[in-house]
Design an enzyme around this catalytic site. Structure first.
Site, PDB file in Angstrom:
ATOM      1  N   LEU A   1      20.192  42.904  -9.928  1.00 21.80           N
ATOM      2  CA  LEU A   1      20.201  42.768  -8.463  1.00 21.80           C
ATOM      3  C   LEU A   1      20.041  41.320  -8.016  1.00 21.80           C
ATOM      4  CD1 LEU A   1      17.120  42.261  -7.178  1.00 21.80           C
ATOM      5  CD2 LEU A   1      16.889  44.665  -7.698  1.00 21.80           C
TER       6      LEU A   1
ATOM      7  N   ASN B   1      23.446  35.848 -16.574  1.00 22.87           N
ATOM      8  CA  ASN B   1      22.827  34.763 -15.805  1.00 22.87           C
ATOM      9  C   ASN B   1      23.224  33.389 -16.342  1.00 22.87           C
ATOM     10  OD1 ASN B   1      21.718  36.380 -13.905  1.00 22.87           O
ATOM     11  ND2 ASN B   1      19.606  36.191 -14.585  1.00 22.87           N
TER      12      ASN B   1
ATOM     13  N   LEU C   1      31.514  29.316  -7.466  1.00 23.35           N
ATOM     14  CA  LEU C   1      32.047  27.956  -7.608  1.00 23.35           C
ATOM     15  C   LEU C   1      31.752  27.151  -6.345  1.00 23.35           C
ATOM     16  CD1 LEU C   1      35.521  28.437  -9.370  1.00 23.35           C
ATOM     17  CD2 LEU C   1      33.411  27.526 -10.357  1.00 23.35           C
TER      18      LEU C   1
ATOM     19  N   CYS D   1      15.210  33.414 -11.159  1.00 26.75           N
ATOM     20  CA  CYS D   1      15.915  33.945 -12.335  1.00 26.75           C
ATOM     21  C   CYS D   1      16.734  32.903 -13.090  1.00 26.75           C
ATOM     22  CB  CYS D   1      16.822  35.097 -11.923  1.00 26.75           C
ATOM     23  SG  CYS D   1      15.907  36.525 -11.364  1.00 26.75           S
TER      24      CYS D   1
HETATM   25  C1  UDX Z   1      20.607  36.024  -9.866  1.00 25.00           C
HETATM   26  C2  UDX Z   1      21.792  36.850 -10.380  1.00 25.00           C
HETATM   27  O1  UDX Z   1      22.922  36.658  -9.512  1.00 25.00           O
HETATM   28  C3  UDX Z   1      21.401  38.331 -10.437  1.00 25.00           C
HETATM   29  O2  UDX Z   1      22.470  39.087 -10.967  1.00 25.00           O
HETATM   30  C4  UDX Z   1      20.168  38.474 -11.308  1.00 25.00           C
HETATM   31  O3  UDX Z   1      19.748  39.827 -11.350  1.00 25.00           O
HETATM   32  C5  UDX Z   1      19.042  37.588 -10.800  1.00 25.00           C
HETATM   33  O4  UDX Z   1      19.487  36.230 -10.696  1.00 25.00           O
HETATM   34  P1  UDX Z   1      19.533  35.566  -7.465  1.00 25.00           P
HETATM   35  O5  UDX Z   1      18.470  34.772  -8.152  1.00 25.00           O
HETATM   36  O6  UDX Z   1      19.152  36.509  -6.374  1.00 25.00           O
HETATM   37  O7  UDX Z   1      20.347  36.433  -8.527  1.00 25.00           O
HETATM   38  O8  UDX Z   1      20.534  34.491  -6.841  1.00 25.00           O
HETATM   39  P2  UDX Z   1      22.090  34.148  -6.891  1.00 25.00           P
HETATM   40  O9  UDX Z   1      22.779  34.748  -5.748  1.00 25.00           O
HETATM   41  O10 UDX Z   1      22.640  34.394  -8.244  1.00 25.00           O
HETATM   42  O11 UDX Z   1      22.014  32.572  -6.633  1.00 25.00           O
HETATM   43  C6  UDX Z   1      21.307  31.733  -7.548  1.00 25.00           C
HETATM   44  C7  UDX Z   1      21.340  30.302  -7.104  1.00 25.00           C
HETATM   45  O12 UDX Z   1      22.635  29.758  -7.291  1.00 25.00           O
HETATM   46  C8  UDX Z   1      20.999  30.043  -5.635  1.00 25.00           C
HETATM   47  O13 UDX Z   1      20.122  28.928  -5.568  1.00 25.00           O
HETATM   48  C9  UDX Z   1      22.335  29.722  -4.990  1.00 25.00           C
HETATM   49  O14 UDX Z   1      22.201  28.862  -3.897  1.00 25.00           O
HETATM   50  C10 UDX Z   1      23.051  29.050  -6.153  1.00 25.00           C
HETATM   51  N1  UDX Z   1      24.525  29.126  -6.066  1.00 25.00           N
HETATM   52  C11 UDX Z   1      25.144  30.339  -6.112  1.00 25.00           C
HETATM   53  C12 UDX Z   1      25.270  27.967  -5.983  1.00 25.00           C
HETATM   54  O15 UDX Z   1      24.739  26.839  -5.953  1.00 25.00           O
HETATM   55  N2  UDX Z   1      26.634  28.071  -5.930  1.00 25.00           N
HETATM   56  C13 UDX Z   1      27.278  29.258  -5.977  1.00 25.00           C
HETATM   57  O16 UDX Z   1      28.506  29.266  -5.942  1.00 25.00           O
HETATM   58  C14 UDX Z   1      26.504  30.432  -6.064  1.00 25.00           C
END
Ligand code: UDX
Length: 442
Positions: A156, A214, A256, A266
C-alpha cells in the site's frame, strides 16, 4: 464460519488493514502496545492523515466489527488469522532493519495461542526472516495448538492506503502450508472474485517481492534524477524527457517525476536494509547499485540547498519560504522527508526558514521545532526572499504568480517538484529555477 482476524501493530499498515478487513465483513481486533494509540483508535480517532480511512474506522468501531486492545492474550484467544503489521525501522547507525518488534510480536503471540490459528507476516523484512520466525513459533508454541504461518507482503501507498488494501493490484503469499494458503484465499475472497492476481509462492520469494518492488521504484526515481543532473549542465527539459521515454510501454511514465527525490518510511530504509542483507549473505557487490541510487537521491537535496544559496547570494539575513514538509502530497508523514531535510539544512546554514504544509506542520514541528511554521500559503510567502516548492500538494500546483506576488520580498521561486509552469512565472516577472532545468544567468 466467518474467520476472526487480529492485526498486531496499528501504525499505517496495521490500522489500514484492520479497518479494511472490517469493511470486508470480518470481525477484527487491532492490537498495539501503545496505550494512547489504542484509546484513540477505540474512540474512532485516527492519529495520522490518510484519506478515506477515518470514515471507515468510525463506521466499523460503531458497528462493533472493529475493536482494539493492548492485550496479546485477548488477541490469541480471539483470532483465527493474525496479521503481523509492526514496524521494521532502520537500526540506529546502521543500514539493516530492526527486527525486534516483529520478533517479539510473533513470539509472544505464538506462546499465547491455545487453538489452531494462522499467523501472517505483513511487515517488510529481510529475506530469510520467515524461516527464522517459523522456527521461533515452533519453539514457543503450546503443544495443543497447530499454528500455520505465511508471509503476505503489503504494497500500500500512503495517501491511497484504503484503495490499495481493498483493491490491491496483486496478492502475494509465501508459505509451505496448503491450509494457510487456503485460509488466506478465504480472507481475500472479494479481491479474488475480481480476478486479482494471486501469487502463491515460497517464503523467500514473497519476502523478496516486496523489497524488489521498492528497490525498482527507488531506482526509477533516481534514474530520472540522474538525468536531471545532466540537463542542469547541458540544458534541456527533464519533464519532456520523462514524457518521451515514458511513452515506451516497456519503460512507463509513472515514477519518473524528477525533483527533490524520494523519502518516507519505506523506500529509503528498504533499499538500505536490502543492501545490508545481501552483504550479510556474502553478496557485497550484488546490490551496490542501490548505494548509488541512495546517493543520487540525497544529492538532489544538496542541489536545492545550492540553488537557493546561489539565488540569494548568502543565506544569513534571508527569508526562505518552504512549501511543503510531508514526504509526498496527501500525507502528513515527514519521515525522511526531502522537504524537511532541505529546510533543516537551510536553517543550519543561517537562513530564516518559514514552512507551510497543508497537513504535516504538526509532525514537522515535532521533528524540527525551530522553523517558523505558518498556517497558510500567503502567510508563508510573507516577506520571503525566495519560495521553494518541495511537496507537490494541489494547493501549490495550482498556485499562480499573482496569488503570492504581494506577499514576497523578492519574486524568486524554486520548483523542487517540477509542477509549475516556468513560462507563466517568468512572464509575470519572477526569477524561476527548477530541478532538472539549466539555471539561466540572472
Ligand atoms: C512506497 C511504495 O510505493 C509502496 O508500494 C510500498 O508499500 C511503501 O513504499 P509510499 O512510501 O507511500 O509507498 O510512497 P510513494 O508513493 O512510493 O513515494 C515515495 C517517494 O518517492 C515520495 O517521497 C515521492 O515524492 C517520491 N517520488 C515518487 C518521486 O520523487 N518521483 C516519482 O515519480 C514518484
Amino acid at each position: 464460519m466467518t474467520l476472526r482476524l487480529t492485526v498486531i501493530g496499528t501504525g499505517y499498515l496495521g490500522a489500514t488493514h484492520a479497518a479494511c478487513m472490517a469493511e470486508l465483513g470480518f470481525e477484527v481486533l487491532g492490537v498495539d502496545t501503545n496505550v494512547q494509540r489504542i484509546e484513540e483508535l477505540s474512540r474512532g480517532e485516527l492519529p495520522f492523515h490518510e484519506p478515506e480511512l477515518p470514515a471507515l474506522l468510525r463506521k466499523h468501531v460503531a458497528s462493533g466489527k472493529l475493536r482494539f486492545t493492548t492485550s496479546i492474550q485477548e488477541a490469541a484467544e480471539f483470532g483465527d488469522v493474525h496479521f503481523i503489521a509492526v514496524g521494521t525501522p532502520q537500526r540506529a547507525g546502521e543500514n539493516a532493519a530492526d527486527m525486534q518488534y516483529v520478533d517479539s510480536a510473533i513470539a509472544s503471540l505464538a506462546a499465547a495461542i491455545r487453538k489452531d490459528a494462522l499467523i501472517v507476516g505483513k511487515s517488510t523484512v529481510p529475506v530469510g526472516s520467515s524461516r527464522r520466525l517459523k522456527s521461533i513459533i515452533h519453539d514457543v508454541a503450546h503443544h495443543g495448538a497447530k499454528i500455520d504461518f505465511a508471509w503476505n507482503p503489503e504494497f500500500l501507498r500512503e495517501g491511497f492506503a484504503v484503495q490499495d488494501t481493498l483493491h490491491p493490484d496483486r496478492l502475494v503469499v509465501g508459505t509451505d502450508s496448503p491450509s494457510a494458503d487456503q485460509k488466506l484465499r478465504q480472507v481475500y475472497a472479494a479481491a479474488l472474485r475480481r480476478d486479482t492476481p494471486y501469487i502463491s509462492t515460497d517464503f523467500e520469494t514473497a519476502e523478496l517481492v516486496k523489497v524488489a518492488a521498492n528497490a525498482f521504484l527507488a531506482t526509477k526515481i533516481s534514474f530520472i534524477n540522474a538525468f536531471s543532473e545532466v540537463v542542469e549542465v547541458v540544458g534541456g527539459d527533464i519533464r519532456t524527457l520523462a514524457d518521451a521515454i515514458g511513452h515506451d510501454a516497456r519503460i512507463g511514465r509513472r515514477f519518473l517525476n524528477a525533483g527533490a527525490g524520494f523519502g518516507g518510511g519505506c523506500l529509503p530504509k528498504d533499499i538500505r536494509a536490502l543492501q545490508a542483507r545481501v552483504s550479510e549473505l556474502g553478496l557485497d557487490h550484488t546490490m551496490q547499485f542501490l548505494n548509488e541510487i541512495d546517493e543520487i537521491n540525497l544529492r538532489r537535496r544538496e542541489r536545492v540547498v545550492h540553488l537557493v544559496t546561489e539565488e540569494l547570494g548568502e543565506l544569513p539575513g534571508k527569508t526562505v519560504a518552504i512549501l511543503g514538509s510531508a514526504f509526498k502530497p496527501n500525507s502528513d508523514d515527514v519521515r525522511d522527508s526531502p522537504a524537511l531535510d532541505i529546510a533543516a539544512k537551510l536553517f543550519n546554514a543561517g537562513a530564516d526558514v518559514k514552512m507551510y504544509d497543508p497537513k504535516a506542520n504538526k509532525n514537522a514541528a515535532k521533528r524540527f521545532p525551530r522553523l517558523n511554521y505558518c498556517d497558510t500559503l500567503p502567510e508563508v510567502m510573507e516577506g520571503a526572499d525566495i519560495g521553494v516548492l518541495l511537496t507537490e500538494w494541489d494547493e501549490f500546483k495550482m498556485m499562480k504568480p499573482y496569488d503570492v506576488e504581494q506577499q514576497v520580498k523578492q519574486k524568486k521561486i524554486v520548483d523542487g517538484r517540477n509542477v509549475l509552469n516556468p513560462q507563466e512565472w517568468k512572464d509575470a516577472g519572477w526569477r524561476f529555477t527548477a530541478l532538472g532545468q539549466r539555471t539561466e544567468a540572472p
